[in-house]
Enzyme design. Structure first.
Site, PDB file in Angstrom:
ATOM      1  N   HIS A 109       7.128  36.584  14.411  1.00  0.00           N
ATOM      2  CA  HIS A 109       8.369  35.862  14.710  1.00  0.00           C
ATOM      3  C   HIS A 109       8.174  34.351  14.533  1.00  0.00           C
ATOM      4  CE1 HIS A 109      11.477  34.759  18.034  1.00  0.00           C
ATOM      5  NE2 HIS A 109      12.139  35.029  16.929  1.00  0.00           N
ATOM      6  N   HIS A 168      14.649  26.254  14.197  1.00  0.00           N
ATOM      7  CA  HIS A 168      15.440  27.220  14.963  1.00  0.00           C
ATOM      8  C   HIS A 168      16.700  26.596  15.550  1.00  0.00           C
ATOM      9  CE1 HIS A 168      16.633  29.574  18.505  1.00  0.00           C
ATOM     10  NE2 HIS A 168      16.203  30.621  17.812  1.00  0.00           N
ATOM     11  N   GLU A 172      15.634  34.329   8.159  1.00  0.00           N
ATOM     12  CA  GLU A 172      16.850  34.344   8.975  1.00  0.00           C
ATOM     13  C   GLU A 172      17.670  33.119   8.612  1.00  0.00           C
ATOM     14  OE1 GLU A 172      16.677  34.360  13.335  1.00  0.00           O
ATOM     15  OE2 GLU A 172      18.796  33.794  13.284  1.00  0.00           O
TER      16      GLU A 172
HETATM   17  O1  G3P Z   1      15.345  37.299  13.420  1.00  0.00           O
HETATM   18  C1  G3P Z   1      15.049  37.741  14.691  1.00  0.00           C
HETATM   19  C2  G3P Z   1      15.065  36.637  15.704  1.00  0.00           C
HETATM   20  O2  G3P Z   1      14.401  35.528  15.162  1.00  0.00           O
HETATM   21  C3  G3P Z   1      16.432  36.266  16.128  1.00  0.00           C
HETATM   22  O3  G3P Z   1      16.455  35.380  17.196  1.00  0.00           O
HETATM   23  O4  G3P Z   1      16.785  33.185  18.198  1.00  0.00           O
HETATM   24  O5  G3P Z   1      14.506  33.928  17.627  1.00  0.00           O
HETATM   25  O6  G3P Z   1      16.078  33.314  15.826  1.00  0.00           O
HETATM   26  P1  G3P Z   1      15.926  33.892  17.190  1.00  0.00           P
HETATM   27 MG    MG Z   2      14.931  33.845  14.037  1.00  0.00          MG
END
Ligand code: G3P
Ligand code: MG
Length: 250
Positions: A17, A59, A119
């Site tokens: 992640h 992010h 993402e």
């Molecule tokens: O893509 C999965 C996850 O990254 C979504 O949540 O807020 O960590 O970008 P976030």
């Molecule tokens: Mg993400």
């Protein structure tokens, strides 16, 4: 592409992640290096546009939490963003890490044979253009690659723009709670996968999504017991912050 990917899924079970989870500053190349160190073969990262439309990793809507700068990311040019320290907040060992561009990450991932889930994380008011420009840049950067990056987004307008711009790039619909109309959304956007918060998933929903022919990914899975339960339900991929607790194995 979509039908083919539904049948032979090339992405591994474990996905780091935000580059390297919480073991390194998120969305930096230091994180990706941590992923390689732990034997991970895939990572997820968040990509948005600078004021001058460069695709880069971040992010939040602002740079405040994860850099030594302040203010809205969408108001800063890439030259301004490049001056920021995106690692020092995580510890002195990471001081001086840059906010990478998607091009920086593509070069690293392609050299290391690391697969990527991009993402699409638009700044407020930039949904359509972010979907379009990230998809176009991803197609350019991964041209000729054996496995393309998987594009995902919470924002349907961004996914729709990505679909229109680069229909051959695989897409995943990202959601916190799984909406009742998930089938319609996946069909309309010609997605290969649904990517949800693991707390929202039940064994029944997992069965339905798999039976409908989609790949199923969950975030952010940090407990090995949760990981085992989700995999037993048929989940195909787990996005994790804890590369140290979920050893890369498949
Ligand atoms: O893509 C999965 C996850 O990254 C979504 O949540 O807020 O960590 O970008 P976030
Ligand atoms: Mg993400």
């Amino acid at each position: 592409m979509s039908q083919h990917l539904k049948q032979s899924w090339p992405y591994p079970e474990l996905v780091a992640h935000r580059g390297g989870g919480t073991l390194a500053p998120e969305n930096t190349l230091a994180g990706f290096r941590e992923g390689i160190r732990y034997g991970y073969r895939a990572a997820e990262c968040d990509v948005k546009l600078s004021a001058d439309n460069v695709c880069f990793l971040l992010h939040d809507d602002t740079v405040d939490r994860t850099s030594n700068g302040q203010g809205e990311a969408k108001l800063k040019t890439m030259a301004e963003l490049s001056m920021l320290d995106a690692g020092g907040w995580k510890g002195a060992a990471f001081a001086g890490e840059a906010l990478p561009t998607l091009a920086n990450v593509a070069a690293y991932c392609r050299a290391q044979d690391m697969l990527l889930n991009i993402e699409i994380k638009p700044c407020p008011g930039r949904f359509e253009e972010t979907g379009r420009l990230v998809a176009q840049e991803a197609a350019r950067l991964w041209a000729g690659a054996a496995v393309p990056p998987l594009l995902s987004s919470f924002e349907i307008d961004a996914l729709r723009a990505a679909q229109a711009a680069e229909p051959a790039l695989p897409r995943a619909f990202l959601c916190e709670d799984i909406p009742a109309n998930w089938r319609e959304i996946l069909r309309e956007l010609d997605c290969v996968a649904l990517h949800c918060d693991h707390h929202a998933l039940t064994a029944e929903l997992a069965r339905d999504i798999k039976q409908a022919g989609y790949q199923l990914l969950c975030y952010t899975v940090n407990d090995p017991a949760d990981a085992e339960r989700l995999l037993a339900w048929g989940v195909d991929g787990l996005c994790t912050d804890r590369l140290d607790l979920l050893p890369a194995r498949r």
